[in-house]
Design a protein around this motif. Sequence first.
Motif, short mmCIF file in Angstrom:
data_model
loop_
_atom_site.label_atom_id
_atom_site.label_comp_id
_atom_site.label_asym_id
_atom_site.label_seq_id
_atom_site.Cartn_x
_atom_site.Cartn_y
_atom_site.Cartn_z
N PRO A 123 0.83 -1.20 0.00
CA PRO A 123 0.00 0.00 0.00
C PRO A 123 0.87 1.26 0.00
O PRO A 123 1.97 1.26 0.54
CB PRO A 123 -0.79 -0.11 1.31
CG PRO A 123 0.01 -1.01 2.18
CD PRO A 123 0.74 -1.94 1.25
N GLU A 124 0.37 2.31 -0.62
CA GLU A 124 1.10 3.57 -0.67
C GLU A 124 0.97 4.28 0.66
O GLU A 124 -0.13 4.53 1.14
CB GLU A 124 0.55 4.46 -1.78
CG GLU A 124 1.04 4.10 -3.16
CD GLU A 124 2.54 4.31 -3.31
OE1 GLU A 124 3.07 5.32 -2.81
OE2 GLU A 124 3.17 3.45 -3.94
N GLU A 125 2.08 4.59 1.28
CA GLU A 125 2.11 5.32 2.54
C GLU A 125 3.05 6.50 2.39
O GLU A 125 4.11 6.38 1.80
CB GLU A 125 2.57 4.43 3.69
CG GLU A 125 1.57 3.38 4.09
CD GLU A 125 0.35 3.95 4.78
OE1 GLU A 125 0.38 5.11 5.23
OE2 GLU A 125 -0.65 3.23 4.86
N THR A 126 2.65 7.62 2.93
CA THR A 126 3.47 8.82 2.80
C THR A 126 4.02 9.30 4.13
O THR A 126 4.92 10.12 4.15
CB THR A 126 2.66 9.96 2.17
OG1 THR A 126 1.50 10.19 2.98
CG2 THR A 126 2.24 9.61 0.76
N ARG A 127 3.48 8.79 5.24
CA ARG A 127 3.98 9.22 6.55
C ARG A 127 5.32 8.54 6.83
O ARG A 127 5.50 7.37 6.53
CB ARG A 127 3.00 8.82 7.66
CG ARG A 127 1.64 9.48 7.53
CD ARG A 127 0.71 9.01 8.62
NE ARG A 127 0.47 7.57 8.49
CZ ARG A 127 -0.10 6.82 9.42
NH1 ARG A 127 -0.47 7.34 10.56
NH2 ARG A 127 -0.30 5.54 9.22
N LEU A 181 3.79 -9.36 9.03
CA LEU A 181 3.43 -7.97 8.73
C LEU A 181 3.94 -7.55 7.34
O LEU A 181 3.24 -6.84 6.62
CB LEU A 181 4.01 -7.03 9.79
CG LEU A 181 3.32 -7.08 11.16
CD1 LEU A 181 4.14 -6.32 12.20
CD2 LEU A 181 1.92 -6.52 11.07
N ILE A 182 5.11 -8.01 6.98
CA ILE A 182 5.64 -7.69 5.64
C ILE A 182 4.78 -8.32 4.56
O ILE A 182 4.38 -7.66 3.60
CB ILE A 182 7.11 -8.16 5.49
CG1 ILE A 182 8.04 -7.24 6.26
CG2 ILE A 182 7.52 -8.18 4.02
CD1 ILE A 182 9.49 -7.64 6.19
N LEU A 183 4.48 -9.60 4.71
CA LEU A 183 3.74 -10.32 3.67
C LEU A 183 2.30 -9.84 3.55
O LEU A 183 1.70 -9.91 2.48
CB LEU A 183 3.79 -11.82 3.92
CG LEU A 183 5.18 -12.45 3.76
CD1 LEU A 183 5.15 -13.91 4.15
CD2 LEU A 183 5.68 -12.28 2.34
N TRP A 233 4.50 -1.18 7.22
CA TRP A 233 4.76 0.25 7.17
C TRP A 233 3.67 1.03 7.91
O TRP A 233 3.97 1.93 8.71
CB TRP A 233 4.85 0.70 5.71
CG TRP A 233 5.52 2.02 5.58
CD1 TRP A 233 4.93 3.24 5.44
CD2 TRP A 233 6.93 2.27 5.58
NE1 TRP A 233 5.87 4.22 5.35
CE2 TRP A 233 7.11 3.66 5.43
CE3 TRP A 233 8.06 1.46 5.70
CZ2 TRP A 233 8.36 4.25 5.39
CZ3 TRP A 233 9.29 2.06 5.65
CH2 TRP A 233 9.44 3.43 5.50
N THR A 234 2.42 0.67 7.70
CA THR A 234 1.31 1.34 8.38
C THR A 234 1.40 1.13 9.88
O THR A 234 1.21 2.06 10.66
CB THR A 234 -0.03 0.81 7.85
OG1 THR A 234 -0.08 0.99 6.44
CG2 THR A 234 -1.20 1.53 8.48
N TYR A 235 1.71 -0.09 10.28
CA TYR A 235 1.86 -0.42 11.70
C TYR A 235 2.96 0.42 12.34
O TYR A 235 2.77 0.99 13.42
CB TYR A 235 2.17 -1.92 11.84
CG TYR A 235 2.59 -2.33 13.21
CD1 TYR A 235 1.67 -2.44 14.25
CD2 TYR A 235 3.92 -2.61 13.49
CE1 TYR A 235 2.07 -2.82 15.51
CE2 TYR A 235 4.33 -2.98 14.75
CZ TYR A 235 3.39 -3.09 15.76
OH TYR A 235 3.80 -3.45 17.01
N LEU A 236 4.11 0.54 11.67
CA LEU A 236 5.22 1.30 12.22
C LEU A 236 4.92 2.80 12.25
O LEU A 236 5.31 3.51 13.19
CB LEU A 236 6.49 1.04 11.41
CG LEU A 236 7.05 -0.38 11.52
CD1 LEU A 236 8.21 -0.56 10.57
CD2 LEU A 236 7.44 -0.72 12.94
#
Length: 131
Positions: free
Chosen positions: A31-35, A59-61, A66-69
């Motif tokens: 997914p695209e994340e910008t934060r 979480l990677i798969l 990324w969202t979680y972090l």
Amino acid sequence: MEELKNHIYDETNGLHYTLIGDYYIPDLELPEETRPIGIWGRMHKDYLEQYHPALYNELILSGKLWTYLEDLNEQAQNRLDCIITQMKDAEGITEELKFQDQMAWVRAMNSIRSRAEEIILRELIYKEDAV
């Protein structure tokens, strides 16, 4: 010998696969994340990678790492700001002290920040039940 298709779809798991060499590799998209994940997110990522590799890989798969972090970093930063404010109020560190004795104010703020960061590390970053 039968010619293999370049692209296939598996109805049981809903994934598309692409033939690379002799193997079908799933077509996964993140997914695209910008934060930004920030310092707290990076520290927790290293912790997961080293001490909880199964969860890290899950979480990677699933594409949720990324969202979680990012969410964890936001929570940690908000909690840090809140703890610092509460400690300043409890210890009577004011802007007046800053004008009267700058070195005392700096010492007090460094002490508060150090203790607050230690709390964040123990509560959110390196806690066994953090996930």
